[in-house]
Design a protein around this motif. Structure first.
Motif, PDB file in Angstrom:
ATOM      1  N   SER A   9      52.684   9.699  13.576  1.00  0.00           N
ATOM      2  CA  SER A   9      53.841   9.222  13.716  1.00  0.00           C
ATOM      3  C   SER A   9      54.880   8.884  15.037  1.00  0.00           C
ATOM      4  O   SER A   9      55.610   8.215  15.325  1.00  0.00           O
ATOM      5  CB  SER A   9      54.904  10.253  13.076  1.00  0.00           C
ATOM      6  OG  SER A   9      54.415  11.609  14.750  1.00  0.00           O
ATOM      7  N   GLY A  10      54.179   8.639  16.556  1.00  0.00           N
ATOM      8  CA  GLY A  10      54.665   8.115  17.736  1.00  0.00           C
ATOM      9  C   GLY A  10      54.593   7.450  17.740  1.00  0.00           C
ATOM     10  O   GLY A  10      54.435   6.305  16.884  1.00  0.00           O
ATOM     11  N   MET A  11      55.409   6.840  18.553  1.00  0.00           N
ATOM     12  CA  MET A  11      55.570   5.300  19.508  1.00  0.00           C
ATOM     13  C   MET A  11      53.572   4.917  19.887  1.00  0.00           C
ATOM     14  O   MET A  11      53.945   3.774  18.719  1.00  0.00           O
ATOM     15  CB  MET A  11      56.166   5.525  20.544  1.00  0.00           C
ATOM     16  CG  MET A  11      56.601   3.927  20.761  1.00  0.00           C
ATOM     17  SD  MET A  11      57.483   3.048  22.577  1.00  0.00           S
ATOM     18  CE  MET A  11      55.548   3.284  23.433  1.00  0.00           C
ATOM     19  N   VAL A  12      52.679   4.964  20.345  1.00  0.00           N
ATOM     20  CA  VAL A  12      52.048   4.563  20.787  1.00  0.00           C
ATOM     21  C   VAL A  12      50.990   5.080  19.032  1.00  0.00           C
ATOM     22  O   VAL A  12      50.250   3.780  18.424  1.00  0.00           O
ATOM     23  CB  VAL A  12      51.009   5.502  21.616  1.00  0.00           C
ATOM     24  CG1 VAL A  12      49.570   4.838  21.534  1.00  0.00           C
ATOM     25  CG2 VAL A  12      52.482   4.861  22.709  1.00  0.00           C
ATOM     26  N   GLY A  13      50.967   6.020  18.559  1.00  0.00           N
ATOM     27  CA  GLY A  13      50.369   6.526  17.225  1.00  0.00           C
ATOM     28  C   GLY A  13      50.790   4.977  16.258  1.00  0.00           C
ATOM     29  O   GLY A  13      49.711   4.533  15.217  1.00  0.00           O
ATOM     30  N   LEU A  18      49.484   0.395  12.867  1.00  0.00           N
ATOM     31  CA  LEU A  18      49.426  -0.622  12.285  1.00  0.00           C
ATOM     32  C   LEU A  18      48.463  -1.444  12.007  1.00  0.00           C
ATOM     33  O   LEU A  18      48.116  -2.458  11.488  1.00  0.00           O
ATOM     34  CB  LEU A  18      50.813  -1.161  12.677  1.00  0.00           C
ATOM     35  CG  LEU A  18      51.991  -0.598  12.102  1.00  0.00           C
ATOM     36  CD1 LEU A  18      53.277  -1.570  12.863  1.00  0.00           C
ATOM     37  CD2 LEU A  18      52.992  -1.309  10.796  1.00  0.00           C
ATOM     38  N   GLU A  19      47.476  -1.296  13.451  1.00  0.00           N
ATOM     39  CA  GLU A  19      46.662  -2.302  13.504  1.00  0.00           C
ATOM     40  C   GLU A  19      45.462  -1.940  12.490  1.00  0.00           C
ATOM     41  O   GLU A  19      44.747  -2.360  12.020  1.00  0.00           O
ATOM     42  CB  GLU A  19      46.401  -2.377  15.559  1.00  0.00           C
ATOM     43  CG  GLU A  19      47.342  -2.780  16.362  1.00  0.00           C
ATOM     44  CD  GLU A  19      47.580  -4.085  15.769  1.00  0.00           C
ATOM     45  OE1 GLU A  19      46.692  -5.203  16.105  1.00  0.00           O
ATOM     46  OE2 GLU A  19      48.824  -4.752  15.627  1.00  0.00           O
ATOM     47  N   CYS A  20      45.539  -0.483  12.727  1.00  0.00           N
ATOM     48  CA  CYS A  20      44.065  -0.385  11.759  1.00  0.00           C
ATOM     49  C   CYS A  20      44.273  -0.542  10.170  1.00  0.00           C
ATOM     50  O   CYS A  20      43.517  -1.087   9.287  1.00  0.00           O
ATOM     51  CB  CYS A  20      44.445   1.498  11.885  1.00  0.00           C
ATOM     52  SG  CYS A  20      43.887   2.091  13.304  1.00  0.00           S
ATOM     53  N   ALA A  67      35.924   6.206  14.160  1.00  0.00           N
ATOM     54  CA  ALA A  67      36.097   5.700  14.832  1.00  0.00           C
ATOM     55  C   ALA A  67      37.656   7.059  15.110  1.00  0.00           C
ATOM     56  O   ALA A  67      37.942   7.567  14.163  1.00  0.00           O
ATOM     57  CB  ALA A  67      37.062   4.550  14.890  1.00  0.00           C
ATOM     58  N   VAL A  68      37.846   8.010  15.661  1.00  0.00           N
ATOM     59  CA  VAL A  68      38.684   8.867  15.996  1.00  0.00           C
ATOM     60  C   VAL A  68      39.635   8.562  17.099  1.00  0.00           C
ATOM     61  O   VAL A  68      38.849   8.757  18.253  1.00  0.00           O
ATOM     62  CB  VAL A  68      38.408  10.234  16.174  1.00  0.00           C
ATOM     63  CG1 VAL A  68      39.293  11.789  16.766  1.00  0.00           C
ATOM     64  CG2 VAL A  68      37.269  10.907  15.523  1.00  0.00           C
ATOM     65  N   PHE A  69      41.334   8.482  16.763  1.00  0.00           N
ATOM     66  CA  PHE A  69      42.814   8.061  17.611  1.00  0.00           C
ATOM     67  C   PHE A  69      42.817   9.000  17.366  1.00  0.00           C
ATOM     68  O   PHE A  69      43.632   9.202  17.081  1.00  0.00           O
ATOM     69  CB  PHE A  69      42.642   6.731  17.252  1.00  0.00           C
ATOM     70  CG  PHE A  69      41.183   5.696  17.051  1.00  0.00           C
ATOM     71  CD1 PHE A  69      41.409   5.386  17.350  1.00  0.00           C
ATOM     72  CD2 PHE A  69      42.187   4.407  15.981  1.00  0.00           C
ATOM     73  CE1 PHE A  69      39.921   4.093  17.987  1.00  0.00           C
ATOM     74  CE2 PHE A  69      41.369   3.511  16.312  1.00  0.00           C
ATOM     75  CZ  PHE A  69      40.495   3.262  16.523  1.00  0.00           C
TER      76      PHE A  69
END
Length: 222
Positions: A9-13, A18-20, A67-69
């Protein structure tokens, strides 16, 4: 590929999420967070957990990921070292240690910060440096520490901090020029997301990715 994201939910997240969702080789994205996400998607599954320290209650949902981000984090502004360590180091290690047991085949990507240094006199830098080293020792198939500098939000993404949104809006006309002049300092949310997927697919020569590494991994010509 199955992807697990903490802090979507954060900016980077949001950029990573979206890319995922756009990636054709990502079959499922599972988001673990405190609050519902603004978007819905056939690939996306949400696990709501008001207190992330209760991660053990969803242990069975953390298995079989590729993958875990982990872009989850807080600002150290006006925080004591004890409080910042608890929210940053203790929480990340509690989550990552459990996920490593459930999905040892996964590639783990943590969003740290430019200037992170275990020997630093600056509190946040030292704590994150200790966390990076601890995460790299966990039994994942591979792990990478992302150290973005200034991040330009793309795709309509905004931060949760009104002041930062005002700053981004003020400087947005010249940010593309600054990115060309200082490629080692500025990345975008889109580039961070693309880079994480890229290293999850094929790795990267170094476990530490500075801004220029992030851009290269994302396919940007430097």
């Amino acid at each position: 590929m199955r992807v697990l994201i903490f802090g979507a939910s954060g900016m980077v997240g949001q950029g990573i999420l979206l890319e995922c969702l756009r990636a054709v080789d990502v079959a499922e994205v599972v988001s673990v967070g405190r609050s519902p996400l603004p978007q819905k998607h056939p690939k996306l599954k949400e696990i709501l957990l008001p207190n992330l320290f209760d991660i053990a209650t969803v242990t069975d949902d953390l298995s079989n990921f590729d993958a875990v981000f982990f872009p989850l984090g807080v600002s150290s502004f006006r925080m004591s070292e004890a409080d910042y360590r608890y929210i940053t180091y203790d929480l990340a290690m509690k989550i990552a240690s459990l996920v490593a047991r459930q999905s040892p085949q996964a590639t783990f990507c943590y969003v740290s910060g430019r200037g992170t240094d275990i020997n630093s006199r600056t509190m946040w830098s030292r704590v994150k440096g200790e966390l990076e080293e601890a995460l790299l020792r966990l039994p994942f198939a591979d792990a990478f520490m992302f150290r973005p500098g200034a991040i330009r939000p793309m795709d309509g993404i905004k931060t949760k901090t009104p002041l930062y949104n005002a700053i981004y809006l003020l400087f947005s006309p010249i940010v593309p020029l600054l990115a060309r002049l200082f490629p080692a300092q500025i990345t975008t949310t889109r580039e961070v997301g693309k880079a994480m997927l890229a290293v999850a697919r094929k790795g990267y020569p170094s476990p530490i990715l500075e801004p220029i590494d992030i851009r290269r991994a994302a396919g940007v010509s430097i």
